[in-house]
Design an enzyme around this catalytic site. Structure first.
Site, short mmCIF file in Angstrom:
data_model
loop_
_atom_site.label_atom_id
_atom_site.label_comp_id
_atom_site.label_asym_id
_atom_site.label_seq_id
_atom_site.Cartn_x
_atom_site.Cartn_y
_atom_site.Cartn_z
CB CYS A 43 27.94 46.08 21.19
SG CYS A 43 28.35 44.60 22.12
N1 LIG Z 1 30.32 42.72 25.88
C1 LIG Z 1 29.04 42.76 25.56
O1 LIG Z 1 28.24 43.39 26.27
C2 LIG Z 1 28.51 42.02 24.34
C3 LIG Z 1 27.13 41.92 24.17
C4 LIG Z 1 26.62 41.22 23.08
C5 LIG Z 1 27.50 40.65 22.16
N2 LIG Z 1 28.84 40.78 22.31
C6 LIG Z 1 29.70 40.14 21.32
O2 LIG Z 1 30.26 38.96 21.90
C7 LIG Z 1 31.57 38.74 21.39
C8 LIG Z 1 32.55 38.65 22.54
O3 LIG Z 1 32.55 39.89 23.23
P1 LIG Z 1 33.12 40.06 24.69
O4 LIG Z 1 32.66 41.40 25.13
O5 LIG Z 1 32.82 38.87 25.51
O6 LIG Z 1 34.69 40.10 24.37
P2 LIG Z 1 35.89 39.97 25.44
O7 LIG Z 1 37.05 40.62 24.82
O8 LIG Z 1 35.42 40.40 26.79
O9 LIG Z 1 36.14 38.40 25.54
C9 LIG Z 1 36.62 37.65 24.48
C10 LIG Z 1 37.50 36.55 25.05
O10 LIG Z 1 37.91 35.74 23.95
C11 LIG Z 1 39.26 35.37 24.18
N3 LIG Z 1 39.84 34.97 22.90
C12 LIG Z 1 40.26 35.75 21.88
N4 LIG Z 1 40.69 34.97 20.87
C13 LIG Z 1 40.54 33.70 21.25
C14 LIG Z 1 40.81 32.45 20.65
N5 LIG Z 1 41.32 32.38 19.42
N6 LIG Z 1 40.55 31.34 21.36
C15 LIG Z 1 40.04 31.41 22.61
N7 LIG Z 1 39.76 32.56 23.23
C16 LIG Z 1 40.01 33.69 22.56
C17 LIG Z 1 39.89 36.60 24.82
O11 LIG Z 1 41.08 36.26 25.52
C18 LIG Z 1 38.76 37.05 25.75
O12 LIG Z 1 38.86 36.45 27.02
C19 LIG Z 1 31.85 39.88 20.43
O13 LIG Z 1 31.49 39.48 19.14
C20 LIG Z 1 30.89 40.96 20.90
O14 LIG Z 1 30.55 41.86 19.85
C21 LIG Z 1 29.37 41.44 23.40
#
Ligand SMILES: NC(=O)c1ccc[n+]([C@@H]2O[C@H](COP(=O)([O-])OP(=O)(O)OC[C@H]3O[C@@H](n4cnc5c(N)ncnc54)[C@H](O)[C@@H]3O)[C@@H](O)[C@H]2O)c1
Length: 491
Positions: free
Chosen positions: A323
């Site tokens: 992030c």
């Molecule tokens: N990790 C955090 O602490 C956090 C906090 C707030 C916001 N976010 C935001 O949330 C979003 C997700 O982050 P995250 O940390 O969960 O990412 P992550 O990489 O842990 O998880 C994303 C998931 O999406 C899947 N994916 C990718 N493309 C896909 C598709 N086309 N169809 C289905 N699944 C698909 C991946 O395989 C993965 O399992 C991002 O925008 C991030 O900036 C993350």
């Protein structure tokens, strides 16, 4: 103002500005006095929030089955929260390993308890699949896919668009789509909307509902309980907003409406830019005060005794995670379209990305004091994860520190109880397969220097003080233990 009957934890309706008129008049329900009080300029709205508030259980039956796309650090805990709240959840992901693990009740994220997961998976309230055609079975879809930067450090929303294209053929009138991924203002109502409309032949806000609700997950922080953290929601239209609030009201205690998807997108970026800028400020002050012989950690502890107008941020070896190092640059890119620059963001980025070099320079000084050079020394980095007590090492500054140490001729190893082996990633292929060293006296004492990059609470810092030859501490972790004079170098 807090409303609600407790069955959904209550909905907080903060004051919001005017939205857009309804595309269609909803059937039946009474006009709400509360809603008009909240939307004073929008007397044409005919949404009965009142009837939702008083009888939400009945209305919630329209959103009893949902899909959550992207089962990562955000999607998995959110899926669990909805399932625990009695909603039937279908998790969709393109990663077969995650789908298989989830369907077998196995958690692949350290802070998501396996027991809780299994309790939802075995009665099949929570299932996972790679088959997007199953969108047909659900009432609402929540998208939690990655939003990285590309190699030119520009927003890469391809995961969102790909997901939109995969969902679109199965969208039906009345379904709700909510984006949760962090992104620039306009992604939901321009980019995602365009692919959903093109692929479905339906119109957002008229045939299906569209909203944005940012995730505020802070993994491993006890204050970050998915159901307890207030959830911002912005809809394409007031009806979209109402639908999305109703959905989140099932699982989240406090839902805060805002007037548009763009406001919700912008609020999330503000939250992360605020952190990035303040971390940069203390990182800069760390260098300034250090050259004056003043300890920044003591300064922050002193300043935070002020009961108002100050919030403590702490210096470190640089930014990490999915992030804070990334999201601010989503705004920088979008601002260019409006001929605006984002100087605070750029400056914070510059200061924060310089921190690993500072840590390495400091390690060189520390070794030099013992008549050693970086070149040829054995250096251990403690903490590969980007923050304490998590197993997430994405964008971790530890990688940059290890790279820089290696470039200067050091033999580098790492210790992290939560990352026993480094998986293969696009970002750090050179480290894939590397294993954490074991934690024992001969191993730790065998390193010329130990750099604390992340201070996991499970690490025994007293043992490190006793065993280590020279310790470079970027987190003030050694402040709490007895250590021989001259052994610790703050960086
Ligand atoms: N990790 C955090 O602490 C956090 C906090 C707030 C916001 N976010 C935001 O949330 C979003 C997700 O982050 P995250 O940390 O969960 O990412 P992550 O990489 O842990 O998880 C994303 C998931 O999406 C899947 N994916 C990718 N493309 C896909 C598709 N086309 N169809 C289905 N699944 C698909 C991946 O395989 C993965 O399992 C991002 O925008 C991030 O900036 C993350």
């Amino acid at each position: 103002m807090r409303l609600g009957n407790g069955s959904c934890g209550g909905i907080l309706l903060s004051e919001i500005g005017s939205g857009r008129p309804l595309a269609r008049k909803p059937r039946g329900p009474k006009r709400s006095r509360i809603f008009h009080a909240l939307f004073p300029k929008t007397i044409k709205y005919e949404i009965s929030l009142e009837s939702y508030i008083t009888s939400n259980n009945q209305m919630d039956k329209t959103q009893n089955k949902i899909a959550i796309v992207g089962l990562g650090y955000v999607g998995l805990p959110l899926s669990l929260q909805f399932a625990c709240s009695g909603v039937q959840v279908l998790g969709l992901d393109i990663d077969p390993e995650k789908v298989e693990a989830l369907n077998n009740g196995r958690s692949y994220i350290k802070h998501v308890p396996e027991r809780l997961l299994a309790e939802q998976v075995y009665p099949r309230r929570l299932t996972a699949s790679m088959d997007f055609a199953r969108i047909q079975e659900v009432d609402a879809v929540i998208i939690c896919v990655p939003t990285p930067l590309n190699k030119n450090r520009e927003p890469d929303i391809s995961f969102i668009l790909q997901t939109g294209r995969a969902i679109a053929p199965y969208l039906r009138p009345g379904k709700l789509v909510v984006l949760e991924s962090t992104t620039y203002p306009g992604t939901t109502d321009e980019d995602l909307r365009a692919v959903l409309e093109a692929g479905s032949g339906l119109k957002a806000g008229e045939d299906f509902y569209l909203a944005y609700s940012p995730e505020r997950e802070d993994p491993a922080n006890p204050a970050s309980k998915v159901g307890e953290v207030p959830k911002l929601v912005g809809g394409l239209t007031p009806r979209c907003l109402e639908r999305a609030m109703r959905l989140y009201g099932r699982a989240i205690k406090t839902v805060v409406p805002v007037s548009s998807c763009r406001v919700a997108e912008a609020a999330k970026l503000l939250e992360n830019i605020f952190r990035s800028v303040n971390i940069a400020l203390v990182n800069e002050l760390k260098l300034v005060y250090d050259s004056m012989g003043i300890d920044i950690w003591e300064v922050i502890d002193a300043a935070k005794t002020k009961p108002f107008g100050f919030m403590a941020f702490y210096p470190g070896p640089g930014l990490g995670g999915h992030c804070i190092p990334i999201d601010p640059f989503y705004l920088t890119w979008k601002a260019r379209e409006f001929e605006r620059s984002t100087r605070f963001i750029e400056l914070a980025g510059e200061i924060n990305t310089a921190m690993p070099s500072h840590v390495v320079e400091r390690t060189g000084e520390a070794l030099n004091a013992s008549r050693k050079s970086l070149n040829g020394s054995r250096v251990l980095v403690v903490g590969l994860a980007y923050k304490p007590n998590v197993d997430d090492e994405r964008q971790s500054p530890s990688y940059r520190i290890m790279e820089l140490l290696k470039q200067r001729g050091a033999a580098v190893a790492y210790y992290d109880p939560y990352v026993p082996v480094i998986r293969r990633t696009r970002d750090h292929p050179e480290w894939s397969g590397a294993k954490s060293v074991v934690w024992d006296r001969p191993t730790i004492a065998g390193f010329d220097a130990v750099v604390i990059a992340t201070a996991h609470t499970s690490v025994n810092y007293q043992e490190l003080a006793d065993w280590g030859q020279c310790i470079v501490d970027t987190r003030n972790a050694m402040a709490r233990v007895q250590v021989a004079r001259g052994k610790v170098w703050k960086a």
